[in-house]
Scaffold this active site. Structure first.
Site, PDB file in Angstrom:
ATOM      1  N   ASP A  32      -3.947 -10.254  -8.513  1.00 51.83           N
ATOM      2  CA  ASP A  32      -4.200  -9.131  -9.495  1.00 51.83           C
ATOM      3  C   ASP A  32      -3.039  -8.746 -10.028  1.00 51.83           C
ATOM      4  O   ASP A  32      -2.558  -8.595 -11.112  1.00 51.83           O
ATOM      5  CB  ASP A  32      -5.261  -8.195  -9.139  1.00 51.83           C
ATOM      6  CG  ASP A  32      -5.090  -7.612  -7.668  1.00 51.83           C
ATOM      7  OD1 ASP A  32      -4.145  -7.817  -7.201  1.00 51.83           O
ATOM      8  OD2 ASP A  32      -6.037  -6.979  -7.255  1.00 51.83           O
ATOM      9  N   GLU A  49     -11.731  -0.447 -10.615  1.00 53.30           N
ATOM     10  CA  GLU A  49     -11.350  -1.402 -11.942  1.00 53.30           C
ATOM     11  C   GLU A  49     -11.909  -1.328 -13.141  1.00 53.30           C
ATOM     12  O   GLU A  49     -11.308  -1.478 -14.120  1.00 53.30           O
ATOM     13  CB  GLU A  49     -11.123  -3.061 -11.277  1.00 53.30           C
ATOM     14  CG  GLU A  49      -9.958  -2.904 -10.082  1.00 53.30           C
ATOM     15  CD  GLU A  49     -10.420  -2.514  -8.834  1.00 53.30           C
ATOM     16  OE1 GLU A  49     -11.567  -1.995  -8.490  1.00 53.30           O
ATOM     17  OE2 GLU A  49      -9.391  -2.328  -8.014  1.00 53.30           O
ATOM     18  N   ARG A 105       0.489   3.554  -3.324  1.00 55.30           N
ATOM     19  CA  ARG A 105      -0.101   5.008  -3.021  1.00 55.30           C
ATOM     20  C   ARG A 105       1.010   6.155  -2.915  1.00 55.30           C
ATOM     21  O   ARG A 105       0.985   7.325  -3.520  1.00 55.30           O
ATOM     22  CB  ARG A 105      -0.953   5.015  -1.911  1.00 55.30           C
ATOM     23  CG  ARG A 105      -2.096   4.219  -1.947  1.00 55.30           C
ATOM     24  CD  ARG A 105      -2.874   3.832  -0.632  1.00 55.30           C
ATOM     25  NE  ARG A 105      -3.591   2.584  -1.053  1.00 55.30           N
ATOM     26  CZ  ARG A 105      -4.986   2.702  -0.622  1.00 55.30           C
ATOM     27  NH1 ARG A 105      -5.986   3.406  -0.460  1.00 55.30           N
ATOM     28  NH2 ARG A 105      -5.690   1.315  -0.907  1.00 55.30           N
ATOM     29  N   GLU A 146       0.857  -1.214  -0.003  1.00 52.30           N
ATOM     30  CA  GLU A 146       0.043   0.050  -0.020  1.00 52.30           C
ATOM     31  C   GLU A 146       0.834   1.088   0.149  1.00 52.30           C
ATOM     32  O   GLU A 146       0.484   2.336  -0.755  1.00 52.30           O
ATOM     33  CB  GLU A 146      -0.868   0.023   1.249  1.00 52.30           C
ATOM     34  CG  GLU A 146      -1.814  -1.121   1.337  1.00 52.30           C
ATOM     35  CD  GLU A 146      -2.880  -1.093   0.210  1.00 52.30           C
ATOM     36  OE1 GLU A 146      -2.827  -0.286  -0.537  1.00 52.30           O
ATOM     37  OE2 GLU A 146      -3.844  -2.025   0.075  1.00 52.30           O
TER      38      GLU A 146
HETATM   39  C1  DMJ Z   1      -5.898   0.113  -5.075  1.00 55.73           C
HETATM   40  O1  DMJ Z   1      -5.207   0.258  -4.012  1.00 55.73           O
HETATM   41  C2  DMJ Z   1      -5.232  -0.564  -6.227  1.00 55.73           C
HETATM   42  O2  DMJ Z   1      -6.072  -0.471  -7.447  1.00 55.73           O
HETATM   43  C3  DMJ Z   1      -4.965  -2.063  -6.014  1.00 55.73           C
HETATM   44  O3  DMJ Z   1      -4.243  -2.621  -6.927  1.00 55.73           O
HETATM   45  C4  DMJ Z   1      -6.236  -2.807  -5.917  1.00 55.73           C
HETATM   46  N1  DMJ Z   1      -7.061  -2.275  -4.869  1.00 55.73           N
HETATM   47  C5  DMJ Z   1      -7.217  -0.783  -4.840  1.00 55.73           C
HETATM   48  C6  DMJ Z   1      -8.510  -0.376  -5.452  1.00 55.73           C
HETATM   49  O4  DMJ Z   1      -9.541  -1.194  -5.774  1.00 55.73           O
END
Ligand code: DMJ
Length: 559
Positions: free
Chosen positions: A311, A444, A182, A178
Site C-alpha cells: 500500500d 483508510e 508514528r 511503524e
Molecule cells: C496505519 O499505521 C497506517 O495508515 C498504515 O499506512 C497502514 N496501517 C495503519 C492503519 O490501518
C-alpha cells in the site's frame, strides 16, 4: 350664508351617520367592500415588508459569511488555525465535528487515566501495553490531533511528557516502518503545527537511531532495528530474509521533511536512494511484489497488492511529488506513480451482480479477487493525484476514485455492525463477502472520504463518513475508550485502542466536517499515519521558507 354653512356641514357629517347607510344598503355594501380591500392591502404590505426584512437579513448574513470566507481564503497561511473557528458554517458540520471531538476527548481521557505513557490502551482490562517498545505511541500519534482540535491543555500535558519522559535509548528491536510513520511523523507534525523545537530534537534523536537500517548493499533498508545498538535485520517470517516493499518505501516523507527542517541532507539521501534503486528496474506497469531483496534489489516472486505490505509504497510516490511542490526535482516520483496507476488499472474489476469496482491482488499472472480494507486508502490517493493529469485522465481517475470509495463504504454497510472487516473476497454472482472478519478501528475508508470531500465538494462523502462514525460509536465505544471488534458479524469486542484510531480515524473524521482551510491540502501533506507535514520549498533544504505559526507556545521559525 348661515344656511349654506349648515347645509355643507350636514353634507360632511351625514356620511358618518349609520342611519344614512341603513337607508342605503347598496352603499353600505360598497363601503364594506372598500373597507375590507383597504385592510387587506395594508395587511399584505406589512407582511411583505416583514418578509423582505427577513430576506434582507438572511442575505446580509450570507454576504458576511461569504466575506469572511473570502478573507479566510486570502489569509490562508497567515492566520492561526484557531481563527478558522470563527467562520460561520453549516450547523450540521459544526455539530458533527463537535461529536467527533467529543469522541477524541473520550479516547484520550481513557488513555490518560489507564495507560498514560504506554504505547496503547487496553480499554477492557483498563491498562496499557507497550506494543512498540515503549515509545509512547498513542501519546506521540495523538499530538497533532489534539492540536488541530484545539485541545490545548491536553496537548500541553502530552508535550511535557514527551519533553521529560520520552526516551529512545531502548534495547528494543523496533519496526523502522511503524517507528517512522508514528513517532518521527507524529513529532514532526507537532513541530510544524506548534513551532516547538523540542519536537524536532526528539524526531532527530529517533531518526538517528533508525539510520543504520539503510546500510545495506543496495540502500534498501532492513525493516527491524535495535534502537540502542543499531543492529538491523529483516523479520524472520519474511520470504528469504527479504525486505517488505511498504516497510522500505514509506519513510521518504518523514526523512525528507527532517532534512528540510534540520538542514542536514543525510536523512533525505538515505530514503531517496531507495527509490532511485527501485526505479532502475521499475516495471512498465509500476507494480512491485511485496518482498524485495536488500542485497541486490531483486523483487521476489510474491504477491502484488495495494493492501497489506504494498500500500503505502505507492502512496508515498505520489506524496513525495506533492511534498516537493510538484517541481521537476520530484518528477521521477510522479512518473513512477503514474506507471503504478497503469498497473492499478490492470487490477481493477467489477463484481456481479451489483457492479462494485474493486482492486484485485496479483500472484504471478493470476488475479486474485480479494481486496483488503487497507487498500481503501487508494480512492483518496487517486483523487489527490488526479489533478496532475490532463482533463480527460483527471476525470477518469476521479470517477474511479468515487467508484472504489463506494465499494469501501459498502465493506462497512454490508455487515450487521456496519463496520468493515479486514478483507473481502469477490465471487462471481455474489458481490463481496467478508474474509478476515475483525475490525481494528482502521482509518483508510474515512481517509479516502476526506480526500474526496475536499477535492470534489460532494456532500455524499460526508454522509458516508458520518454513518461510519456512528457505527464506531455504537459498536466500539466502551466505558474506557474504544475497542476493535473480533468479528464484525457478531460485534464481539477485542481489547485494544489502536494508536492510529486517534492519529488517523478521528482526525480524518474531524477534518471531514471542518472548513477546507483547516490543514489545507495546498499547504500540507499527510504522512501515511495522517500526520500533516508542512509543504516547504524543495530545492533548498538548508533554508526553511515556511513561517510557522504559533498558537499558544512554541517558537516562530525565522524565514
Ligand atoms: C496505519 O499505521 C497506517 O495508515 C498504515 O499506512 C497502514 N496501517 C495503519 C492503519 O490501518
Amino acid at each position: 350664508m348661515a344656511r349654506s354653512r349648515s347645509i355643507s356641514g350636514y353634507g360632511i357629517w351625514k356620511y358618518l351617520n349609520p342611519a344614512y347607510y341603513l337607508r342605503r344598503p347598496r352603499r353600505l355594501a360598497l363601503l364594506f367592500i372598500v373597507f375590507v380591500s383597504v385592510s387587506m392591502l395594508v395587511w399584505d404590505r406589512i407582511n411583505l415588508a416583514r418578509e423582505h426584512e427577513v430576506e434582507v437579513l438572511k442575505l446580509n448574513e450570507e454576504v458576511s459569511r461569504l466575506e469572511q470566507m473570502l478573507e479566510e481564503l486570502k489569509g490562508v497561511g497567515d492566520k492561526p488555525l484557531k481563527n478558522l473557528k470563527d467562520v460561520p458554517e453549516n450547523p450540521v458540520d459544526i455539530q458533527r465535528r463537535q461529536k467527533v471531538k467529543e469522541a477524541m476527548i473520550h479516547a484520550w481521557s481513557s488513555y490518560e487515566k489507564y495507560a498514560w505513557g504506554k504505547d496503547e490502551l487496553q480499554p477492557r482490562t483498563k491498562d496499557g501495553t507497550d506494543s512498540f517498545g515503549g515509545l509512547g505511541a498513542t501519546m506521540v500519534d495523538s499530538l497533532d490531533t489534539l492540536y488541530i482540535m484545539g485541545l490545548d491543555e491536553q496537548f500541553q500535558k502530552a508535550r511535557e511528557w514527551v519533553a521529560s519522559s520520552l526516551d529512545f535509548d531502548k534495547d528494543y528491536d523496533a519496526s523502522m516502518f511503524e517507528t517512522t510513520i508514528r513517532v518521527v511523523g507524529g513529532l514532526l507534525s507537532a513541530y510544524d503545527l506548534s513551532g516547538d523545537k523540542m519536537f524536532l530534537e526528539k524526531a532527530k534523536d529517533i531518526a538517528d537511531r533508525l539510520l543504520p537500517a539503510w546500510n545495506t548493499p543496495t540502500g534498501i533498508p532492513y525493516n527491524i532495528i535495535n534502537l540502542r545498538n543499531g543492529n538491523a535485520h529483516n523479520p524472520s517470517w519474511a520470504a528469504g530474509g527479504d525486505s517488505i516493499l511498504a516497510d522500505s518505501g514509506t519513510e521518504q516523507l518523514e526523512f525528507i521533511a527532517l532534512s528540510q527542517r534540520t538542514g542536514d541532507p543525510k536523512y533525505q539521501q538515505k530514503v531517496e536512494k531507495v527509490i532511485t534503486e527501485l526505479n532502475k528496474n521499475f516495471p512498465a506497469d509500476g507494480l512491485l511484489p511485496i518482498y524485495i531483496n536488500p542485497d541486490n534489489a531483486n523483487p521476489s516472486y510474491s504477491t502484488t497488492t495495494f493492501g497489506a505490505m504494498g500500500d503505502s509504497f505507492y502512496e508515498y510516490l505520489l506524496k513525495v511529488w506533492v511534498q516537493g511542490n510538484k517541481t521537476s526535482a520530484v518528477k521521477p516520483y510522479r512518473d513512477m506513480w503514474e506507471k503504478s496507476m497503469k498497473g492499478l488499472l490492470s487490477l481493477v474489476k467489477k463484481s456481479t451482480p451489483s457492479s462494485f469496482t474493486y482492486i484485485c491482488e496479483k500472484n504471478g499472472n493470476n488475479l486474485i479477487d480479494k481486496m483488503d480494507e487497507l487498500a481503501c486508502f487508494a480512492p483518496g490517493m487517486l483523487a489527490l493525484g488526479a489533478s496532475g493529469y490532463g482533463p480527460d485522465e483527471e476525470k477518469k481517475f476521479l470517477s474511479l476514485a468515487g467508484e472504489l470509495a463506494w465499494t469501501c463504504y459498502n465493506f462497512y454497510q454490508s455487515t450487521p455492525t456496519k463496520l468493515a472487516g479486514e478483507n473481502y473476497f469477490f465471487t462471481a454472482g455474489q458481490d463481496m463477502s467478508v474474509g478476515t472478519s475483525w475490525n481494528i478501528l482502521r482509518p483508510e475508508t474515512v481517509e479516502s472520504l476526506f480526500y474526496l470531500w475536499r477535492l470534489t465538494g460532494n456532500k455524499t462523502y460526508q454522509e458516508w463518513g458520518w454513518n461510519i462514525f456512528e457505527a464506531f460509536e455504537k459498536n466500539s465505544r466502551v466505558e474506557s475508550g474504544y475497542v476493535g471488534l473480533k468479528d464484525v458479524n457478531t460485534g464481539a469486542k477485542d481489547n485494544k485502542m489502536q494508536s492510529f484510531f486517534l492519529a488517523e480515524t478521528l482526525k480524518y473524521l474531524y477534518l471531514l466536517f471542518s472548513p477546507s482551510s483547516v490543514i489545507s491540502l495546498d499547504e500540507w501533506v499527510f504522512n501515511t499515519e495522517a500526520h500533516p507535514l508542512k509543504i516547504v520549498a524543495r530545492n533548498d533544504p538548508r533554508k526553511p521558507t515556511i513561517a510557522l505559526r504559533q498558537r499558544k507556545f512554541g517558537q516562530q521559525i525565522k524565514v
